[in-house]
Design a protein around this motif. Sequence first.
Motif, PDB file in Angstrom:
ATOM      1  N   VAL A  39       0.820  -1.217  -0.033  1.00  0.00           N
ATOM      2  CA  VAL A  39      -0.044  -0.124   0.049  1.00  0.00           C
ATOM      3  C   VAL A  39       0.805   1.197   0.093  1.00  0.00           C
ATOM      4  O   VAL A  39       2.025   1.212   0.437  1.00  0.00           O
ATOM      5  N   MET A  40       0.331   2.168  -0.550  1.00  0.00           N
ATOM      6  CA  MET A  40       1.094   3.689  -0.681  1.00  0.00           C
ATOM      7  C   MET A  40       1.422   4.159   1.087  1.00  0.00           C
ATOM      8  O   MET A  40       0.709   3.761   1.800  1.00  0.00           O
ATOM      9  N   SER A  41       2.512   4.727   1.035  1.00  0.00           N
ATOM     10  CA  SER A  41       3.011   5.328   2.288  1.00  0.00           C
ATOM     11  C   SER A  41       1.865   6.156   3.092  1.00  0.00           C
ATOM     12  O   SER A  41       1.765   6.243   4.517  1.00  0.00           O
ATOM     13  N   ASP A  42       1.006   6.979   2.148  1.00  0.00           N
ATOM     14  CA  ASP A  42       0.009   7.654   2.916  1.00  0.00           C
ATOM     15  C   ASP A  42      -1.339   7.194   2.915  1.00  0.00           C
ATOM     16  O   ASP A  42      -2.516   7.565   3.159  1.00  0.00           O
ATOM     17  N   ALA A  43      -1.512   5.834   2.842  1.00  0.00           N
ATOM     18  CA  ALA A  43      -2.688   5.037   2.718  1.00  0.00           C
ATOM     19  C   ALA A  43      -3.475   5.110   3.908  1.00  0.00           C
ATOM     20  O   ALA A  43      -2.889   5.018   4.991  1.00  0.00           O
ATOM     21  N   LYS A  44      -4.709   5.442   3.721  1.00  0.00           N
ATOM     22  CA  LYS A  44      -5.702   5.268   4.845  1.00  0.00           C
ATOM     23  C   LYS A  44      -6.495   4.143   4.529  1.00  0.00           C
ATOM     24  O   LYS A  44      -7.522   3.922   3.941  1.00  0.00           O
ATOM     25  N   THR A  61      -5.812   7.269  -0.619  1.00  0.00           N
ATOM     26  CA  THR A  61      -4.566   7.903  -1.004  1.00  0.00           C
ATOM     27  C   THR A  61      -4.691   9.287  -1.744  1.00  0.00           C
ATOM     28  O   THR A  61      -5.689   9.550  -2.506  1.00  0.00           O
ATOM     29  N   LYS A  62      -3.995  10.540  -1.389  1.00  0.00           N
ATOM     30  CA  LYS A  62      -3.894  11.685  -2.232  1.00  0.00           C
ATOM     31  C   LYS A  62      -3.120  11.540  -3.311  1.00  0.00           C
ATOM     32  O   LYS A  62      -3.314  12.555  -4.173  1.00  0.00           O
ATOM     33  N   ARG A  63      -2.270  10.657  -3.576  1.00  0.00           N
ATOM     34  CA  ARG A  63      -1.592  10.382  -4.562  1.00  0.00           C
ATOM     35  C   ARG A  63      -2.329  10.244  -5.969  1.00  0.00           C
ATOM     36  O   ARG A  63      -3.586   9.895  -6.084  1.00  0.00           O
ATOM     37  N   SER A  64      -1.799  10.713  -7.101  1.00  0.00           N
ATOM     38  CA  SER A  64      -2.531  10.728  -8.517  1.00  0.00           C
ATOM     39  C   SER A  64      -2.381   9.270  -9.003  1.00  0.00           C
ATOM     40  O   SER A  64      -1.875   8.352  -8.493  1.00  0.00           O
ATOM     41  N   GLU A  65      -3.676   8.924  -9.662  1.00  0.00           N
ATOM     42  CA  GLU A  65      -3.558   7.802 -10.526  1.00  0.00           C
ATOM     43  C   GLU A  65      -2.440   7.250 -11.107  1.00  0.00           C
ATOM     44  O   GLU A  65      -1.892   6.045 -10.978  1.00  0.00           O
ATOM     45  N   ASN A  66      -1.421   8.161 -12.049  1.00  0.00           N
ATOM     46  CA  ASN A  66      -0.173   7.829 -12.519  1.00  0.00           C
ATOM     47  C   ASN A  66       0.933   7.348 -11.261  1.00  0.00           C
ATOM     48  O   ASN A  66       1.645   6.379 -11.462  1.00  0.00           O
ATOM     49  N   SER A  67       0.718   8.100 -10.170  1.00  0.00           N
ATOM     50  CA  SER A  67       1.705   7.650  -9.191  1.00  0.00           C
ATOM     51  C   SER A  67       1.521   6.305  -8.563  1.00  0.00           C
ATOM     52  O   SER A  67       2.324   5.529  -8.164  1.00  0.00           O
ATOM     53  N   ILE A  68       0.000   6.181  -8.355  1.00  0.00           N
ATOM     54  CA  ILE A  68      -0.340   4.717  -7.947  1.00  0.00           C
ATOM     55  C   ILE A  68      -0.054   3.811  -8.817  1.00  0.00           C
ATOM     56  O   ILE A  68       0.550   2.776  -8.531  1.00  0.00           O
ATOM     57  N   LEU A  69      -0.269   3.958 -10.012  1.00  0.00           N
ATOM     58  CA  LEU A  69       0.167   2.912 -10.989  1.00  0.00           C
ATOM     59  C   LEU A  69       1.807   2.772 -11.282  1.00  0.00           C
ATOM     60  O   LEU A  69       2.212   1.464 -11.091  1.00  0.00           O
ATOM     61  N   ALA A  70       2.445   3.784 -11.183  1.00  0.00           N
ATOM     62  CA  ALA A  70       3.986   3.616 -11.013  1.00  0.00           C
ATOM     63  C   ALA A  70       4.304   2.827  -9.828  1.00  0.00           C
ATOM     64  O   ALA A  70       5.138   1.932  -9.756  1.00  0.00           O
ATOM     65  N   PHE A  71       3.718   3.043  -8.535  1.00  0.00           N
ATOM     66  CA  PHE A  71       4.279   2.091  -7.384  1.00  0.00           C
ATOM     67  C   PHE A  71       3.707   0.751  -7.645  1.00  0.00           C
ATOM     68  O   PHE A  71       4.630  -0.279  -7.223  1.00  0.00           O
ATOM     69  N   TYR A  72       2.739   0.553  -8.140  1.00  0.00           N
ATOM     70  CA  TYR A  72       2.404  -1.106  -8.286  1.00  0.00           C
ATOM     71  C   TYR A  72       3.222  -1.512  -9.441  1.00  0.00           C
ATOM     72  O   TYR A  72       3.622  -2.845  -9.233  1.00  0.00           O
ATOM     73  N   GLU A  73       3.562  -1.073 -10.587  1.00  0.00           N
ATOM     74  CA  GLU A  73       4.270  -1.392 -11.413  1.00  0.00           C
ATOM     75  C   GLU A  73       5.699  -1.706 -10.951  1.00  0.00           C
ATOM     76  O   GLU A  73       6.557  -2.553 -11.339  1.00  0.00           O
ATOM     77  N   GLU A  74       6.189  -0.699  -9.939  1.00  0.00           N
ATOM     78  CA  GLU A  74       7.747  -1.071  -9.262  1.00  0.00           C
ATOM     79  C   GLU A  74       7.355  -2.327  -8.246  1.00  0.00           C
ATOM     80  O   GLU A  74       8.636  -3.000  -8.215  1.00  0.00           O
ATOM     81  N   LYS A  75       6.327  -2.300  -7.724  1.00  0.00           N
ATOM     82  CA  LYS A  75       6.366  -3.705  -6.750  1.00  0.00           C
ATOM     83  C   LYS A  75       6.076  -4.860  -7.605  1.00  0.00           C
ATOM     84  O   LYS A  75       6.690  -5.828  -6.761  1.00  0.00           O
ATOM     85  N   TYR A  76       5.324  -5.015  -8.566  1.00  0.00           N
ATOM     86  CA  TYR A  76       4.887  -6.263  -9.222  1.00  0.00           C
ATOM     87  C   TYR A  76       5.349  -6.393 -10.662  1.00  0.00           C
ATOM     88  O   TYR A  76       4.760  -7.400 -11.035  1.00  0.00           O
TER      89      TYR A  76
END
Length: 119
Positions: A39-44, A61-76
């Motif tokens: 989950v993102m660092s600011d996840a509620k 999360t307050k993060r953008s859609e692109n930021s979220i997608l980049a996060f999951y592509e980095e992880k998975y």
Amino acid sequence: MAKKTHKALLFSMLCSTLFTALVTTQTYAADTDKLTIEVMSDAKVFAKLDDELPAVVNYFTKRSENSILAFYEEKYGKAISSNRKRGHLENSFLSNNHNITVIISERNNQRQVDVMVTK
């Protein structure tokens, strides 16, 4: 206002239907290679059912859609599929023999992220 409420209700019903479908499929005991749901660092986090598969985590999360997608592509890794329906972005990943679905939707100036993991 009624239109937003109607959309929120429809989305809640969609999430509930997806969750029910996951729960009613064959359940697997937790494996030694259990995948951690990131989950993102600011996840509620407002729902976390990850003791066994299928597993689900829902958060805002307050993060953008692109930021979220980049996060999951980095992880998975790179998404194996990506579809947009009614403003919701659904991405599918395959990691450590697990199917991971990440649904991103807009909610009151933040994003709701629904992550589902199956074997």
